[in-house]
Motif scaffolding. Structure first.
Motif, PDB file in Angstrom:
ATOM      1  N   ARG A  63      -7.891   4.123   9.419  1.00 31.05           N
ATOM      2  CA  ARG A  63      -6.925   5.145   9.848  1.00 31.05           C
ATOM      3  C   ARG A  63      -6.943   5.144  11.370  1.00 31.05           C
ATOM      4  O   ARG A  63      -7.932   5.525  11.989  1.00 31.05           O
ATOM      5  N   ASP A  93      -3.376   3.106   8.157  1.00 30.99           N
ATOM      6  CA  ASP A  93      -2.623   4.304   8.509  1.00 30.99           C
ATOM      7  C   ASP A  93      -2.394   4.314  10.010  1.00 30.99           C
ATOM      8  O   ASP A  93      -3.320   4.054  10.791  1.00 30.99           O
ATOM      9  N   ASP A 103      -6.773  -2.474   5.778  1.00 34.92           N
ATOM     10  CA  ASP A 103      -5.975  -1.444   5.124  1.00 34.92           C
ATOM     11  C   ASP A 103      -6.805  -0.226   4.737  1.00 34.92           C
ATOM     12  O   ASP A 103      -6.274   0.737   4.167  1.00 34.92           O
ATOM     13  N   SER A 133       4.251   9.261   3.964  1.00 40.73           N
ATOM     14  CA  SER A 133       4.005   7.887   3.565  1.00 40.73           C
ATOM     15  C   SER A 133       4.996   6.956   4.266  1.00 40.73           C
ATOM     16  O   SER A 133       6.134   7.342   4.561  1.00 40.73           O
ATOM     17  N   ARG A 179       0.844  -1.195   0.000  1.00 38.85           N
ATOM     18  CA  ARG A 179       0.000   0.000   0.000  1.00 38.85           C
ATOM     19  C   ARG A 179       0.879   1.245   0.000  1.00 38.85           C
ATOM     20  O   ARG A 179       1.235   1.781   1.043  1.00 38.85           O
ATOM     21  N   PRO A 180       1.254   1.732  -1.183  1.00 37.83           N
ATOM     22  CA  PRO A 180       2.164   2.885  -1.273  1.00 37.83           C
ATOM     23  C   PRO A 180       1.641   4.149  -0.608  1.00 37.83           C
ATOM     24  O   PRO A 180       2.436   5.015  -0.247  1.00 37.83           O
ATOM     25  N   ASP A 181       0.307   4.271  -0.450  1.00 37.81           N
ATOM     26  CA  ASP A 181      -0.253   5.483   0.153  1.00 37.81           C
ATOM     27  C   ASP A 181      -0.474   5.349   1.651  1.00 37.81           C
ATOM     28  O   ASP A 181      -1.119   6.199   2.264  1.00 37.81           O
ATOM     29  N   GLN A 212       1.906  14.111   8.531  1.00 37.02           N
ATOM     30  CA  GLN A 212       1.875  12.743   8.022  1.00 37.02           C
ATOM     31  C   GLN A 212       2.777  12.588   6.793  1.00 37.02           C
ATOM     32  O   GLN A 212       2.829  13.468   5.943  1.00 37.02           O
ATOM     33  N   GLN A 220       6.469   4.525   2.917  1.00 42.38           N
ATOM     34  CA  GLN A 220       7.591   4.304   1.999  1.00 42.38           C
ATOM     35  C   GLN A 220       8.646   5.390   2.160  1.00 42.38           C
ATOM     36  O   GLN A 220       9.849   5.103   2.257  1.00 42.38           O
ATOM     37  N   MET A 278      -0.056   5.944   5.351  1.00 41.28           N
ATOM     38  CA  MET A 278       0.494   7.120   6.020  1.00 41.28           C
ATOM     39  C   MET A 278       0.849   6.807   7.468  1.00 41.28           C
ATOM     40  O   MET A 278       0.202   5.988   8.126  1.00 41.28           O
TER      41      MET A 278
END
Length: 386
Positions: free
Chosen positions: A188, A214, A185, A29, A16-18, A27, A31, A20
């Motif tokens: 938050r 998140d 996923d 990412s 999940r590249p997004d 915030q 990554q 946070m």
């Protein structure tokens, strides 16, 4: 294969590249955080730190704190998370016992409690070069090697002891929390508790990341802005403690929380759930030593929730065994290696506190509920039950 925390984090960032992570107002990412942390890990390596050393973080919640924690994980250096609100004299004594090579702090100058040890300003991890985290030395950390050292959340007589926790400890705790809270996923998660507490790091951060959710922090506990921030940031899961739950229930109104998306929380509180319309909650029992949360029990808003729901732990995790002694003391034993803490840090290593049959004597007392589950009735050591 996920057999340490760096592997878990790399996997979740890839899936999940997004995703946070960090403070609500800062915030980034996961990554990007891992790439910066790989640079931070390289800096720690350049200072000749290894798995035989220890690093201490003494700072307030922030995204920089998360980056420092990640940097230690990727460097493969055990990291102690220390409550920065403790008196400086006590902090100095704790660090004398821990004897870290480096102290990471948010103080602009080397704090007095660090003594003559090298100090690193926590903000430097934000400016580290971005490197490939998949090649960081911490990715080779053993499943049962020490990832973290934490002390009880509440002051105890004398100098608080540091509990050594393995990567496996956190992997198991994260899975248990994510499952009990039904995190996905799409969630938050928010915790306003200090990262030096197992509730915040283990339940709030690792639990959320395990689910690919998140993982967000509040810098401080601000009751008057709590619901507005949760609404503005689309928070769906909360990790709190019993005092904060009670405080929010006293001072906030359903109007304050109107429009929130929170669907699950820890710890369970029936009055809070009904007042603010939170449909699911989890109660638990555990300690920094005893698996972080050895018992987790889920509740629905439609259940007959007792007023002391936060004390109800249920039947216990599958990877631990538990029993009550004749006097009612709660004993915990591993059913799977790594479920409990490794032991207390006593320079120059870690000493086990298990009895000859492998039981950890919590010092806490409990009783059985009508279903044979655990209800905690008297607190001894540091609990995660709210």
């Amino acid at each position: 294969m996920i057999d340490n925390l760096p592997h878990l984090l790399l996997d979740r960032a890839s899936a999940r590249p997004d995703l946070m992570i960090g403070a609500l107002d800062d915030q980034i990412s996961l990554q990007l955080a891992l790439e910066l942390a790989a640079g931070g890990a390289a800096d720690l390596q350049a200072r000749n730190l290894s798995a035989e050393d220890r690093v201490a973080i003494v700072a307030e919640n922030s995204t920089d704190y998360v980056l420092a924690w990640l940097s230690c994980l990727l460097a493969g250096v055990p990291v102690a998370l220390v409550d920065q609100t403790y008196p400086r004299e006590l902090l100095a004594c704790m660090l004398d016992v821990l004897d870290p090579t480096v102290v990471i702090s948010d103080h602009p100058a080397a704090p007095s409690f660090a003594g003559t040890r090298r100090a690193i300003l926590i903000s430097t991890f934000r400016t580290a070069p971005r490197l490939d985290p998949s090649h960081a030395p911490g990715t080779n950390s053993g499943r049962y090697s020490t990832a973290s050292l934490m002390h009880p959340a509440r002051p105890t007589p004398g100098i608080p002891q540091f509990c050594a926790q393995s990567h496996e400890y956190f992997l198991r705790l994260g899975r248990a929390v994510a499952e009990a809270m039904t995190l996905t996923d799409r969630d938050r998660s928010l915790t306003p508790l200090p990262l030096s507490q197992i509730n915040s790091l283990g339940h709030g951060l690792v639990g959320a990341l395990t689910a690919g959710a998140d993982a967000l922090l509040a810098r401080t506990v601000a009751v008057d802005t709590f619901w507005s921030e949760a609404i503005d940031h689309g928070i769906t899961a909360l990790t709190l403690d019993a005092p904060l739950v009670n405080n929010l229930a006293r001072t906030a109104t359903p109007k304050d929380s109107a429009g929130h998306r929170v669907r699950t929380m820890f710890p369970a509180d029936g009055a809070f759930m009904r007042r603010f319309g939170v449909v699911r909650a989890v109660s638990g029992h555990g300690s920094t030593e005893a698996a972080g949360a050895s018992h987790l029990r889920s509740w629905s808003i439609d259940d007959d929730i007792p007023t002391d729901a936060h004390r109800h732990g249920g039947t216990g995790r599958e990877d631990i065994e538990w029993k009550l002694t004749d006097s009612g003391e709660i004993l915990i034993r591993e059913a799977a290696r790594g479920a409990l803490f490794t032991g207390y840090f006593t320079f120059p290593g870690v000493s086990s506190t298990l009895d000859q049959n492998g039981w950890f004597h919590t010092g806490d007392h409990g009783r059985l509920d009508e279903d044979g589950g655990l209800v905690a009735v008297e607190r001894g050591l540091d609990h995660s039950r709210g």
